[in-house]
Design an enzyme around this catalytic site. Structure first.
Site, mmCIF file in Angstrom:
data_model
loop_
_atom_site.group_PDB
_atom_site.id
_atom_site.type_symbol
_atom_site.label_atom_id
_atom_site.label_comp_id
_atom_site.label_asym_id
_atom_site.label_seq_id
_atom_site.Cartn_x
_atom_site.Cartn_y
_atom_site.Cartn_z
ATOM 1 N N HIS A 63 -17.428 3.102 10.820
ATOM 2 C CA HIS A 63 -16.587 1.822 10.912
ATOM 3 C C HIS A 63 -16.976 1.440 12.460
ATOM 4 O O HIS A 63 -16.902 1.732 13.532
ATOM 5 C CB HIS A 63 -14.911 2.525 11.313
ATOM 6 C CG HIS A 63 -13.764 1.611 11.368
ATOM 7 N ND1 HIS A 63 -12.976 1.526 12.336
ATOM 8 C CD2 HIS A 63 -13.811 0.486 10.658
ATOM 9 C CE1 HIS A 63 -12.320 0.742 12.422
ATOM 10 N NE2 HIS A 63 -12.602 -0.088 11.278
ATOM 11 N N HIS A 105 -14.825 -7.376 15.879
ATOM 12 C CA HIS A 105 -13.848 -7.096 15.244
ATOM 13 C C HIS A 105 -12.850 -8.174 14.948
ATOM 14 O O HIS A 105 -11.995 -8.285 14.009
ATOM 15 C CB HIS A 105 -13.000 -5.862 15.929
ATOM 16 C CG HIS A 105 -12.027 -5.697 15.006
ATOM 17 N ND1 HIS A 105 -11.943 -5.248 13.725
ATOM 18 C CD2 HIS A 105 -10.768 -5.449 15.519
ATOM 19 C CE1 HIS A 105 -10.649 -5.047 13.299
ATOM 20 N NE2 HIS A 105 -9.796 -5.046 14.393
#
Length: 392
Positions: A63, A105
């Site tokens: 991730h 992100h």
């Protein structure tokens, strides 16, 4: 802003009180009841192979690289995830003012770079409405790539991951093209393809300001030979129409991310489509997703809901229903720290200490999921090894 991201913002408050650890017999009973039920549900439906058998199942997705150990979305984070053995390494892409795709992100880079320390950019701090939420900060779309390259990455949640702050200021913001080139080189060096998992962030928002993501992304994929159905790359988005658009541009496999129950994808809301996540996880909704995507990436709570105390309850039918329509499931996000774990698996009272992550991984693997996003690839890999050994 997703529910996960809202939770992460809240956790940056260092004064947040520690959550109570729950390790008693009641918690163990809940976990013991949930696992057999989950296993039965998993066995009741066909299980798609990991990308035609090319990936281990359950697949371990690094991730944002391996965000538990390095500032996220840096080449250092991606490299460490690969070195640990992650099967896939994830990127999120957002555009610069001059149209380059960079790996962050969010387009708000306030928490992930040292932009606030650059007086030359102070006047660019502003408030924007992104997917219906007012956000104040500095945004990638207001910077050229050359300007972004003067910034350095930093740990996004230092209150939870103080050790990661050691690496603040050491890494720059990579472009997605740089990541593709890195993956190509690493693949040649290691003698095997390096798998990537690439998310379009806020695609409706960016299309609305004249910086559409999908066409830029498709061009880069074609340039690096990752535009085919058998390419070692998954595309993903919280906006299903972004994946439907990508289906018309490239053959690369696609995954629709699903936020919390009761929420609605921004693209559907913007278009006046009344469907929300609750509709998309029904057999009818999954059938629609399967018409243009190969998988779903639900929040873990859609697979195993938590009760009011934060303990795992009974699994839903989502794994069975998705598999019945040929969709893989790669839920998000497993982390080692107590504050991110279900209450059943927290240890002690320090929210930033590691809990029983192995127990949590085992509970989720028992549901029959095909993979999982994790900030701690090394933990996930050992948990998978132990889980598969028990099933032999």
């Amino acid at each position: 802003m997703t529910q996960e991201h809202q939770q992460e913002h809240a956790l940056t408050d260092a004064t947040r009180p520690a959550r109570r650890a729950v390790l008693g017999a009641a918690a163990l009973t809940v976990a013991a009841l949930a696992v057999p039920a989950a296993a039965a549900a998993a066995q009741a439906a066909p299980r798609p192979a990991g990308h035609g058998g090319a990936l281990p199942v359950p697949t371990v997705v690094g991730h944002r690289g391996t965000a538990g150990y390095r500032p996220e979305h840096t080449l250092a984070s991606y490299r460490l995830a690969l070195d640990m053995g992650a099967d896939i390494v994830e990127q999120d892409v957002v555009p610069t003012r001059d149209g380059h795709l960079v790996c962050r992100h969010e387009n708000d880079i306030s928490a992930t770079t040292d932009v606030a320390d650059h007086p030359e950019f102070a006047a660019r701090r502003t408030t924007k409405s992104v997917d219906g939420t007012a956000v104040t900060g500095w945004f990638t779309e207001d910077f050229t790539l050359a300007e972004l390259k003067t910034l350095r990455a930093k740990e996004r949640i230092p209150a939870n991951r103080q050790h990661n702050t050691l690496y603040d200021g050491h890494f720059e913001v990579p472009t997605f093209e740089e990541v593709l080139a890195w993956a190509d080189e690493e693949g040649r060096r290691r003698g095997r393809p390096v798998w990537l998992y690439t998310e379009t962030k806020h695609p409706t928002y960016f299309r609305g300001i004249g910086l559409p993501l999908e066409e830029r992304l498709a061009a880069l994929l074609r340039r690096h030979g990752r535009h085919r159905a058998d390419s070692p790359l998954y595309l993903q988005s919280f906006e299903p129409t972004s994946m439907r658009r990508m289906a018309g541009l490239v053959g690369t496999p696609r995954v629709v991310l699903l936020d919390a129950a009761g929420t609605q994808p921004w693209d559907l809301k913007s278009a006046g489509d009344p469907r929300g996540v609750d509709d998309l996880v029904t057999p009818e909704g999954l059938r629609w997703i399967a018409s243009f995507a190969q998988g779903i990436g639900p929040t873990l709570d859609l697979v195993v809901p938590k009760d009011a105390a934060g303990r795992l309850g009974e699994p839903t039918t989502l794994v069975r229903d998705a598999h019945a329509r040929g969709l893989i499931l790669h839920p998000y996000t497993m982390r080692n720290e107590n504050t991110f774990l279900p209450a059943d698996f927290r240890r002690g009272t320090d929210p930033n200490a590691y809990g029983d992550a192995f127990g949590a991984f085992r509970a989720y693997f028992e549901t029959g999921i095909d993979g999982v996003f994790t900030d701690n690839a090394d933990t996930a890999l050992l948990a998978r090894e132990e889980f598969l050994a028990r099933r032999r």
